[in-house]
Design a protein around this motif. Structure first.
Motif, mmCIF file in Angstrom:
data_model
loop_
_atom_site.group_PDB
_atom_site.id
_atom_site.type_symbol
_atom_site.label_atom_id
_atom_site.label_comp_id
_atom_site.label_asym_id
_atom_site.label_seq_id
_atom_site.Cartn_x
_atom_site.Cartn_y
_atom_site.Cartn_z
ATOM 1 N N ALA A 139 9.499 16.240 5.572
ATOM 2 C CA ALA A 139 9.389 14.828 5.915
ATOM 3 C C ALA A 139 10.177 14.029 4.883
ATOM 4 O O ALA A 139 10.619 14.573 3.886
ATOM 5 C CB ALA A 139 7.928 14.387 5.916
ATOM 6 N N TYR A 140 10.368 12.758 5.166
ATOM 7 C CA TYR A 140 11.008 11.928 4.136
ATOM 8 C C TYR A 140 10.494 10.505 4.155
ATOM 9 O O TYR A 140 9.824 10.077 5.097
ATOM 10 C CB TYR A 140 12.545 11.981 4.247
ATOM 11 N N GLY A 141 10.797 9.807 3.099
ATOM 12 C CA GLY A 141 10.411 8.415 2.986
ATOM 13 C C GLY A 141 11.629 7.546 2.798
ATOM 14 O O GLY A 141 12.695 8.071 2.501
ATOM 15 N N PRO A 142 11.554 6.230 2.975
ATOM 16 C CA PRO A 142 10.328 5.455 3.121
ATOM 17 C C PRO A 142 9.466 5.904 4.313
ATOM 18 O O PRO A 142 9.986 6.123 5.401
ATOM 19 C CB PRO A 142 10.852 4.030 3.366
ATOM 20 N N HIS A 143 8.141 6.011 4.035
ATOM 21 C CA HIS A 143 7.169 6.514 4.978
ATOM 22 C C HIS A 143 6.016 5.514 4.980
ATOM 23 O O HIS A 143 5.775 4.860 3.971
ATOM 24 C CB HIS A 143 6.695 7.887 4.463
ATOM 25 N N PHE A 144 5.291 5.420 6.068
ATOM 26 C CA PHE A 144 4.253 4.371 6.134
ATOM 27 C C PHE A 144 3.141 4.571 5.100
ATOM 28 O O PHE A 144 2.401 3.643 4.785
ATOM 29 C CB PHE A 144 3.687 4.243 7.553
ATOM 30 N N LEU A 145 3.055 5.789 4.524
ATOM 31 C CA LEU A 145 2.020 6.019 3.510
ATOM 32 C C LEU A 145 2.467 5.592 2.103
ATOM 33 O O LEU A 145 1.632 5.421 1.209
ATOM 34 C CB LEU A 145 1.672 7.515 3.453
ATOM 35 N N ASP A 146 3.767 5.475 1.895
ATOM 36 C CA ASP A 146 4.301 5.311 0.540
ATOM 37 C C ASP A 146 3.657 4.182 -0.266
ATOM 38 O O ASP A 146 3.358 4.344 -1.446
ATOM 39 C CB ASP A 146 5.821 5.083 0.579
ATOM 40 N N SER A 147 3.445 3.038 0.381
ATOM 41 C CA SER A 147 2.965 1.880 -0.392
ATOM 42 C C SER A 147 1.563 2.120 -0.945
ATOM 43 O O SER A 147 1.221 1.645 -2.025
ATOM 44 C CB SER A 147 2.989 0.616 0.470
ATOM 45 N N LYS A 148 0.754 2.906 -0.215
ATOM 46 C CA LYS A 148 -0.584 3.232 -0.724
ATOM 47 C C LYS A 148 -0.500 3.981 -2.048
ATOM 48 O O LYS A 148 -1.424 3.982 -2.858
ATOM 49 C CB LYS A 148 -1.326 4.144 0.266
ATOM 50 N N TRP A 149 0.570 4.717 -2.231
ATOM 51 C CA TRP A 149 0.736 5.545 -3.432
ATOM 52 C C TRP A 149 1.603 4.867 -4.475
ATOM 53 O O TRP A 149 1.850 5.438 -5.545
ATOM 54 C CB TRP A 149 1.346 6.901 -3.052
ATOM 55 N N GLY A 150 2.121 3.678 -4.151
ATOM 56 C CA GLY A 150 2.988 3.005 -5.108
ATOM 57 C C GLY A 150 4.357 3.652 -5.215
ATOM 58 O O GLY A 150 4.978 3.642 -6.268
ATOM 59 N N VAL A 151 4.805 4.224 -4.095
ATOM 60 C CA VAL A 151 6.129 4.859 -4.065
ATOM 61 C C VAL A 151 7.066 3.971 -3.258
ATOM 62 O O VAL A 151 6.753 3.608 -2.123
ATOM 63 C CB VAL A 151 6.037 6.274 -3.446
ATOM 64 N N PHE A 152 8.205 3.592 -3.857
ATOM 65 C CA PHE A 152 9.087 2.647 -3.180
ATOM 66 C C PHE A 152 10.540 3.111 -3.089
ATOM 67 O O PHE A 152 11.403 2.377 -2.645
ATOM 68 C CB PHE A 152 9.001 1.268 -3.869
ATOM 69 N N GLU A 153 10.801 4.327 -3.534
ATOM 70 C CA GLU A 153 12.161 4.868 -3.466
ATOM 71 C C GLU A 153 12.225 5.893 -2.327
ATOM 72 O O GLU A 153 11.211 6.495 -1.986
ATOM 73 C CB GLU A 153 12.530 5.576 -4.784
ATOM 74 N N PRO A 154 13.409 6.139 -1.799
ATOM 75 C CA PRO A 154 13.528 7.196 -0.776
ATOM 76 C C PRO A 154 13.158 8.558 -1.370
ATOM 77 O O PRO A 154 13.391 8.800 -2.556
ATOM 78 C CB PRO A 154 15.019 7.191 -0.409
ATOM 79 N N TRP A 155 12.565 9.391 -0.558
ATOM 80 C CA TRP A 155 12.228 10.752 -1.014
ATOM 81 C C TRP A 155 12.381 11.719 0.152
ATOM 82 O O TRP A 155 12.381 11.319 1.323
ATOM 83 C CB TRP A 155 10.804 10.808 -1.587
ATOM 84 N N VAL A 156 12.500 12.990 -0.197
ATOM 85 C CA VAL A 156 12.468 14.056 0.809
ATOM 86 C C VAL A 156 11.547 15.152 0.296
ATOM 87 O O VAL A 156 11.381 15.316 -0.915
ATOM 88 C CB VAL A 156 13.877 14.660 1.085
ATOM 89 N N GLY A 157 10.912 15.891 1.207
ATOM 90 C CA GLY A 157 10.027 16.970 0.769
ATOM 91 C C GLY A 157 9.827 17.993 1.869
ATOM 92 O O GLY A 157 9.871 17.660 3.056
ATOM 93 N N ILE A 158 9.639 19.241 1.472
ATOM 94 C CA ILE A 158 9.340 20.301 2.445
ATOM 95 C C ILE A 158 8.169 21.138 1.930
ATOM 96 O O ILE A 158 8.101 21.461 0.740
ATOM 97 C CB ILE A 158 10.563 21.234 2.689
ATOM 98 N N GLY A 159 7.244 21.439 2.830
ATOM 99 C CA GLY A 159 6.129 22.329 2.503
ATOM 100 C C GLY A 159 6.292 23.651 3.244
ATOM 101 O O GLY A 159 6.471 23.666 4.457
ATOM 102 N N PHE A 160 6.249 24.754 2.503
ATOM 103 C CA PHE A 160 6.430 26.085 3.084
ATOM 104 C C PHE A 160 5.093 26.800 3.203
ATOM 105 O O PHE A 160 4.314 26.810 2.255
ATOM 106 C CB PHE A 160 7.351 26.934 2.202
#
Lengths: 279, 279
Positions: free
Chosen positions: A226-247
């Protein structure tokens, strides 16, 4: 009259990973059936004993841990840092992931008490750590963690109550608009590190969750990005683009070891590295 | 009149691992105190930021994971095989360890439901796996596992609810009478692999538990060893001599990193590798 294996015989054959072809054999008589069962069972036991001896004498590490090793080496090369966060998390962490009473995952959460549960995923902890590290470094943050996650699953062939996830996240690594490209490039690189060639990258768009990327092989989902900006980000105080993968480590072990059920390669005291311990 | 740091200031200094010397300083006036606090706090924040940057840019792995890596490498050299067993275990497994209602550990166990709990130690699972592997290999079995264990602790400076144990066992490796010698030799070799030189091997004898070997540094117990034949063995179907040592990974990290409290080096979202994340 055709004779098939008894339930007990079939259970043992399944335990020994005989394969559907052999489980479904038909015989002319009970005697012939039992004679064949003995031959097949004996051969499989011998095979598994040799596999276990090879593990003890040569490999020294089950496939699932070898997969983790390969992903770790690749992630270190890519500049990621390994972190370790708690297995027990607070209900407020779950709520921040919107896992409240209405959420389908709620009923799958193992609760320790009214405020603490076993993490069903690594994302909440990684959100916190990546945000705080970004405040310190003011630069791209690349971290990963691997460890147990817990869900009350129906315990089918592809699910277990305790399973192993490896999750990486990269914060402020690429600019807006380039996240999917970055995700795809990391996914391809990860699959190369693991040694899987026959997989597909499946993208999906959702108004709520944004765009996601799944790594799928046959009917098995091996990883989910998944990646951000994502609708959850503001709850966590995250405001930069991100990418992540869970294996899903055991899913990958199923694929690589050609096992039909996930429990053979999961955390267990009855199976070790695909082989039953009762031989 | 002498002024000391306020409670809030002291809390922050403790969080920053300032050390008792600096926490207990006295000043001539409130102004001087606050000026000094600002200097000390600023220097410590800078120090931790640099430590975190070094972790992200160079080390890539917290001390606790580095310790595990070193023990793993050493164990592979010594011929051990790594296994992975479940974090959730059954009450009957605990009972086989004699952890019934009278046992001091009972109140420290985290229960999931009436029959399942979070493992307070790795021993029960390792008992099962080593027994079954011996049946298969009919030869010396050397295995180890590392992972989270859980105990409701008073959360003092040396205890955490979730901590990381690495436990190895060797079954049928040495004959009767040679177990303590083997234990000591493995303990010395392990400490060398970790890079700790100032430690003591403390042996104790108990009628019930037999002879044990602790690895102690200063007042900190780093590891604890035992051997069999042991009064528990028959419950597990183990009848060969064995030796085993369990290492408290965060304890070893405290020692190597010179930290006063264990939570700095444990699984956490507020500390990473000894540094607070709120900087």
């Amino acid at each position: 009259m055709s004779e098939r294996f008894t339930t007990t015989q079939i259970q043992r054959l399944i335990e020994l990973n005989a394969g559907e072809d052999r489980e479904k054999l038909e015989f002319e008589s009970t005697e012939e059936r039992n004679r064949n069962y003995k031959i097949i069972e004996g051969a499989l036991v011998k095979e598994h004993k040799e596999k276990i001896k090879k593990l003890l004498e040569k490999d020294r590490r089950p496939l699932s841990l070898q997969i983790i090793r390969n992903l770790e080496s690749w992630l270190f090369e890519e500049g990621f840092t390994q972190v370790v966060t708690p297995t027990m998390i607070s209900s407020s962490m779950l709520e921040k992931m919107t896992i409240t009473k209405d959420h389908p995952l709620t009923n799958q959460v193992f609760w320790i008490d009214s405020k603490k549960c076993l993490r069903p995923m690594l994302a909440p902890n990684l959100y916190e750590v990546m945000r705080d590290l970004y405040k310190v470094s003011k630069d791209t943050v690349r971290i990963f963690e691997w460890g147990s996650c817990f869900r009350k699953e129906s315990q089918g062939a592809e699910h277990m109550n305790e399973f192993t996830m490896l999750n990486f996240v990269e914060l402020a690594g690429v600019g807006e608009g380039c996240q999917m490209e970055r995700l795809k490039s990391l996914a391809i690189s990860a699959m190369k590190a693991i040694g899987i060639e026959d997989y597909e990258l499946v993208t999906e768009k959702s108004e709520v969750y944004g765009e996601t990327l799944d790594i799928v092989s046959g009917e098995l989902e091996l990883a989910s990005g998944a990646y951000g900006p994502h609708f959850l980000d503001s709850k966590w105080g995250v405001f930069e683009p991100w990418v992540g993968i869970g294996f899903g480590i055991e899913r990958i072990a199923m694929k690589l070891g050609q096992y039909e059920t996930i429990k053979r390669v999961g955390r267990s005291t009855t199976f070790l590295d695909g082989s039953p311990l009762s031989l």
